[in-house]
Structures are given as C-alpha cells and as structure tokens.
Design a protein around this motif. Sequence first.
Motif, mmCIF file in Angstrom:
data_model
loop_
_atom_site.group_PDB
_atom_site.id
_atom_site.type_symbol
_atom_site.label_atom_id
_atom_site.label_comp_id
_atom_site.label_asym_id
_atom_site.label_seq_id
_atom_site.Cartn_x
_atom_site.Cartn_y
_atom_site.Cartn_z
ATOM 1 N N UNK A 7 0.857 -1.187 0.000
ATOM 2 C CA UNK A 7 0.000 0.000 0.000
ATOM 3 C C UNK A 7 0.892 1.235 0.000
ATOM 4 N N UNK A 8 0.671 2.118 -0.972
ATOM 5 C CA UNK A 8 1.442 3.353 -1.054
ATOM 6 C C UNK A 8 0.462 4.509 -0.962
ATOM 7 N N UNK A 9 0.751 5.435 -0.053
ATOM 8 C CA UNK A 9 -0.088 6.600 0.131
ATOM 9 C C UNK A 9 0.802 7.789 0.440
ATOM 10 N N UNK A 10 0.755 8.772 -0.436
ATOM 11 C CA UNK A 10 1.560 9.974 -0.276
ATOM 12 C C UNK A 10 3.040 9.596 -0.211
ATOM 13 N N UNK A 11 3.690 9.829 0.908
ATOM 14 C CA UNK A 11 5.128 9.538 1.039
ATOM 15 C C UNK A 11 5.393 8.284 1.867
ATOM 16 N N UNK A 12 4.370 7.451 2.072
ATOM 17 C CA UNK A 12 4.512 6.263 2.909
ATOM 18 C C UNK A 12 4.152 4.998 2.141
ATOM 19 N N UNK A 13 4.800 3.891 2.499
ATOM 20 C CA UNK A 13 4.499 2.586 1.917
ATOM 21 C C UNK A 13 4.464 1.550 3.029
#
Length: 58
Positions: A7-13
């Motif tokens: 899951x990748x969201x904005x600057x996080x995975x």
Amino acid sequence: MTKIKIEVSSEKARLSANSAPQPVLIVNDLKLGDSKGAVALWAGVKTKAYFTNLRLSE
C-alpha cells in the motif's frame, strides 16, 4: 507461494506478507515524495519468479 500486499499513500508505503495483521515493512519517507509513476516487478538475476493475480487500484 508468498502473498504480498503493498500500500502506497503519499510519502509512505506498507508491505504485508501472507495476510499478516501487521506490515512486515513500513517506509515513512519515500525518496520521490508524493509523485506518480509506473509500477515494476523485479526478480534477481537467475531467479525464477512467477506473478499471479496482480491487481492495481487507485
């Protein structure tokens, strides 16, 4: 067979393996930041890898 969910969201995975309740890897600072691009799958040289049931969603 290993089941992996990324899951990748904005600057996080977050990467989960085999339906574990907690992710096995968390990246809080993706180097390209909040960006768009392609998805690539890679297996090392001389490694046999098979990918099935690949799903991408936005």
